[in-house]
Design an enzyme around this catalytic site. Structure first.
Site: not given
Length: 309
Positions: A51, A264, A267
């Site tokens: 991601s 988070d 990221h």
């Protein structure tokens, strides 16, 4: 007759100038796009991983999807990641188009992807070396994947998609320059994956180079950042150590400690992705000069050396 010919030529020229004047910058860019597609061989960079390679910069806008609240991209493109008539992406239909954010849209990501490092990298590379040529980015990441998902042992895996997209890009008129790899977060959660991460990554690199018939293919390994809660991976240090301990030729390591993280805890923010892109551009140009001399490269670059002006 001669004067009539001159009049026709002048009239045609005036009409063409008028239409060019009436065209928007976007339309003019697309005209350049067509000429680049027909004339120039692309310098290919494959973007793979999970991601953080998909790019989640600016994914902070709340939306409703299937009755649930999710975070989606806010639509903001920073100047460093703007479109460039000399930068293309291989899209979800495996066709070249003008590259744009989100770079991975339609490629394993349709809802939550945002700004990543790819456009900042390409734009910075062309700024540092205006004669580098036309860049072709090949987005091939898949969110949430472990290094084991990239082993290539099964037909329906991210590895197979990566391999076929890369082959297609080369076949369409490209020279493969490097793999840029950002992965490992998923492996920090499971003890078995973390323990065998180094072996799995080395297997992936060997297999990819062998399948592409490119044994010296430059491989840019982005090392995981210093994560924080609420991210629940407890084996980050073990995976980071495995990434740093890779000792294969032409593996260039990018240290990301210190880059800003989103809420988070794992990221990057938009600023973080841009700084990472700048570091990659510098690392590639420095490394490429050594590769042109047929030297094997094992280098470490630190993103703390690059800030957004």
């Amino acid at each position: 007759m001669r004067s009539e010919g001159i009049m026709v030529l002048l009239t045609t020229t005036v009409i063409m100038m008028y239409f060019c004047w009436m065209m928007s910058p976007k339309e003019l860019m697309l005209m350049n796009l067509q000429s680049h597609k027909l004339i120039h061989q692309k310098q290919l960079f494959v973007l793979a991983g999970q991601s953080n390679m998909l790019g989640l910069g600016g994914v902070n806008k709340t939306a409703i999807f299937n009755g649930a609240k999710i975070k989606v991209w806010n639509g903001v493109v920073p100047p460093e990641s703007r479109e460039n008539p000399a930068v293309f992406r291989l899209n979800e239909h495996w066709e070249w188009e003008l590259a744009h954010e989100p770079l991975h849209y339609g490629i394993n990501c349709k809802i939550t992807c945002g700004v990543g490092m790819g456009m900042a990298f390409a734009n910075k590379l062309l700024q540092m070396d205006p004669n580098f040529g036309v860049i072709g980015l090949v987005p091939s990441a898949a969110g949430g994947t472990s290094v084991r998902n990239w082993s290539g042992d099964y037909a329906d895996t991210p590895y197979r998609v990566l391999l076929e997209r890369t082959r297609s890009a080369v076949k369409k008129g490209g020279a493969l320059r490097a793999i840029i790899w950002y992965q490992g977060e998923a492996d920090t959660i499971h003890p078995y994956n973390a323990k065998h991460y180094k072996t799995g990554l080395e297997k992936f690199i060997h297999r990819l180079r062998n399948d592409l018939h490119f044994p010296s293919l430059p491989f840019f390994q982005i090392i995981l950042p210093r994560v924080r809660k609420p991210f629940r991976g407890t084996l980050v240090d073990k995976v980071k150590r495995a990434q740093r301990d890779i000792n294969l030729p032409n593996v260039i390591k990018i240290d990301t400690d210190g880059l800003p993280l989103s809420s988070d805890g794992v990221h990057l923010t938009t600023e973080g992705y841009i700084r990472l892109g700048f570091t990659l551009a510098n690392a590639y140009l420095e490394t490429n000069s050594k590769l042109l001399q047929n030297k094997n490269v094992v280098s470490m670059y630190n993103t703390s050396d690059f800030n957004i002006a």
